[in-house]
Design an enzyme around this catalytic site. Sequence first.
Site, short mmCIF file in Angstrom:
data_model
loop_
_atom_site.label_atom_id
_atom_site.label_comp_id
_atom_site.label_asym_id
_atom_site.label_seq_id
_atom_site.Cartn_x
_atom_site.Cartn_y
_atom_site.Cartn_z
N SER A 670 -0.55 -31.13 -13.84
CA SER A 670 -1.07 -31.79 -15.03
C SER A 670 -1.09 -33.32 -14.89
CB SER A 670 -0.24 -31.40 -16.26
OG SER A 670 1.10 -31.78 -16.08
N LYS A 713 4.35 -31.75 -25.15
CA LYS A 713 3.83 -33.02 -24.64
C LYS A 713 3.40 -33.94 -25.78
CE LYS A 713 2.27 -31.15 -20.21
NZ LYS A 713 1.11 -30.79 -19.37
#
Length: 764
Positions: A670, A713
Site C-alpha cells: 500500500s 488508516k
Amino acid sequence: MKYNLPVVLLKGLITLPEQEIKLEINNEYSKKTISISKESYASKVLIICPKNQKEEEPDVSDLPKVGVVADVISSITLPNKNDRVVLKGIKRVAVNKYFNMDKNRDVLLSKVQDIELPKLNKKEKEAAKRKLISLLRKFIKSNPSISNSILSKVTHINDLDLLTDTISSFLPLTFSKKLDLMQEINSNKRAKILIEDILVELEIIALENQIDEELKVKLDDAQKEFYLKEKVKLIKEELGEKSGKEVDIENIYKEIDNRQFPERIYNRILKETKKYEMVSDISPESSMIKNYIDLLLDLPWNIYTDDELDVKTVEKRLNKTHYGLDDIKKRVIEFLYLKKINPEINTPILCLVGPPGVGKSTFAHSIADAINRKFTKISVGGLNDSAELTGHRKTYVGSAPGKIINAFKKCQSNNPVILIDEVDKMVKDFKGDPASTLLDILDINQNKDFVDNYLDEPYDLSKTFFILTANDINNIPNELRDRLEIIEINSYTEFDKSNIAKKHIIPRIHDLYNIKKNNVLINDKELKQIINSYTKESGVRDLERTLETLYRKVLIDNESYPISISSDLILKYLGKPKYEHLDYSNWYVGCCNCLAYTSCGGEVLPVEACISNKESEITGMLGSSMIESISVVNSYIYSHLKDFNLTEEMLNQNIHIHFLDGASPKDGPSAGLSAVTVLLSLFKNKEVPRNIAMTGEITLSGNILKVGGLKEKLIGAYNNKIKKVYIPKTNEADLDDIPVLIKNKLEIVLVSDYKEIYNDLFKN
C-alpha cells in the site's frame, strides 16, 4: 578283598560314609534288592548315583566306578505298601564289575573291592583339619540357616576322612559338587575342595550382606513412614476415627449420590473408586486414581447458568462498561434475541480483531457479566504444544488435563464464556500445531464430543460461548479463520478517547482513590492535551495509566479542594510532552505522507527522498513486498517520462528513499502511491502539501489497487491532523464503515489512476 553286593541306585541323592539316610521305596526292583541284601549279604548294599539324572535306565558302562557300602539299618512296610528303609554309609569301595543276578535277572549285583587309602603327611592332615574347622565356624556364624550342632560333632573328629565326609553332608553344596566329593578317595584333596567351596560361600555371603545393608538404608525411610502411618491408622481405629482414605471414599459416594451425572460418567466414577479402594495407600497409583476421580467430580457435567434474555437489560449493561464497540454489541443482542425464539440455537464463535488496548479482552468479560454467564480466560500467545489444550495421557508422569477442561473446572458451569486470548500469536513447531487442535474445539459440528486426553471421556463444549482475540487477522491460520465470525474493533479517535476517559476511566479512578465528586476537575481542553501529547496508541491503556499517574500526584501534592487540573499542572506532574504528531517544521521537497495499517492500528508514515552521492538505496526496515513496490514505481515513472515532463537523466541519478520511523519493520502492498509522489516531488522540485496523505498500490500502467485496513488508516490520519487523503476508488464501499466524524473532518479523494493525483498535486 573282593566281594559281591546288591546295588541300590539313587537319583539326586548322595550318600557319604557315616551318613544316615531314610528312603521310602515304591518300586519292586528296590524292594527286592533290600530283601536279597538282608537274606544273603548281611544287610549290606552298594549305593551308587549316576551322573545323568534324567536317564531312566542307564547303561551299565555309564555307572560310576566308586560307590559307598551301606548297612540296611531297618526296613518297614507302610500301610500304603511302600517300604521305609534306613541306610547308613560305611565306606567307599571301588566297583570292578556290574552284573545281573542269576535267579533274579532284574536285580543288579556288583563286584567291589576295598580301596587302599593313600598315606598322608600328618602335618598336612592337621593343617587341613584346623583350617576346615576354622572356616566352618566362620561359615556357621555368617549363615544362620546352618545348625551349630555340626561344630560339636566335628571338633572331636581326628580322622580327616571322617571329618571331610561329615562336613560335606552338612554343607548346602550342589549335587555335582557332592558327587565329586563322594568319588574322591583322597581325603586331603577333599579337604582342599571343601576349603575352596567354603571360602567362595563366605565371599558370596559377604556380598549378599552388603547388598542387604544398602537396600536396608534405602528402605528404612519408607518402612519407617509406612510403620508410622499404620500405627496412626490403628490408633485412629481404636479411637473410632476413620483413615484419610476411608473418609475420601465415603465423600466420593456421598458426592455421586447427591449429584446428577451422565450415566457413563457415573459408571466411570464407580469403577475408579473401586480401583482406589483396592490400591495400597503407599502405591504411587493411589494418588493418580484419586486425582482422576477428583477431576470427574469437579467438572460441572449438568450445571448450567440461566442466560439473561432481556435485550434492553443486556444492552444497558454493555454500554455501562464499554464505549462504542457497536458491531460486537449488536451481535450479542442478535444472539440473545434468537435464543429467546429458539433456545437450542448454536452459540456463535466470535473473534475480536483489533489493535492492543481497545478493550477486546475486557469486553469479553463484560459480555459474560451482561448475560449472567461464568467467565474464564485462556491465553494461547506463544503456545506451541497442542497437549496444553487437550491434556496428557494419564500414563505419563505429572499428567494433567488441558486448558479447556481446566477452564470448565475453574468456572463450575457448562455454558460459560471462555476467552481464548491472542490466537494470532500461537506457534507451530515440532511440538505440535495448536491451531489445528483449536479446530476441533471450535467446530460447532464436532465439539459436542470433545475428548481431553487426560479425561478420556467425551465432554460437551457446544453450549460454550467462545470469544477469541487477535491483533492481526493475517496471522490467524486460514483453516482456523474459516471457523470464526470475525468482528473488527478499530482504533479510537481523539473524540472516542476523550469520551471513554470521561465516562469510564476517570469515574473508575475516582472510585479507586476515593475522590469525592467535583474535588478534582479536568476539562475537555486539558484532557485532549493529555491524549495528544502524552499518549500515542490505538486503544486507551496508556491513557488510563497516564491519568492514574496524574491524579495520584495531584492528590499527594494538594490538600485543599476543589482542584482544577490545568495545562501548567499537567506539565508539572507529567513532564514535557512525550509525543508530537507529525512535525512539519522541516517539511521540504521530496516528502510525502503514507498511510499504514499495523497491529497497533493506523499510522501516518512520512516518506522522504533525496539525491545521493552513493548508489541508489531504500531504507526503513522494509519487507520484500515494499521493496518490490518501489521497483514497480521506478518502472512506472520510466515508462511515463513524457507524461510527467521528466528526462532519463533524472532517473539515472542516485536516489535515496527512506520510510520513517526507521526502527519499525514495515511491509505490505500500500506504499506505491506515496513512493511515486515523493519521487515526482523530488524530480519536479515541488513540495507536496504537509497535510496530505495517501494509501494504495500502483501497477506498471498506473492503475491503483484496493487496500486493506482502510478504516484504521483513516482514523490514524484523523488522529495525526491530516486534512486530505487519496484512497483507491475500489475501496469506495468501505467508506460506509467509516465513522461520520472522520468523514466530516477528512477530505477523502477516490482515485483509480495515478494521473488523477498528478494532475491534482503537480499541474495546479
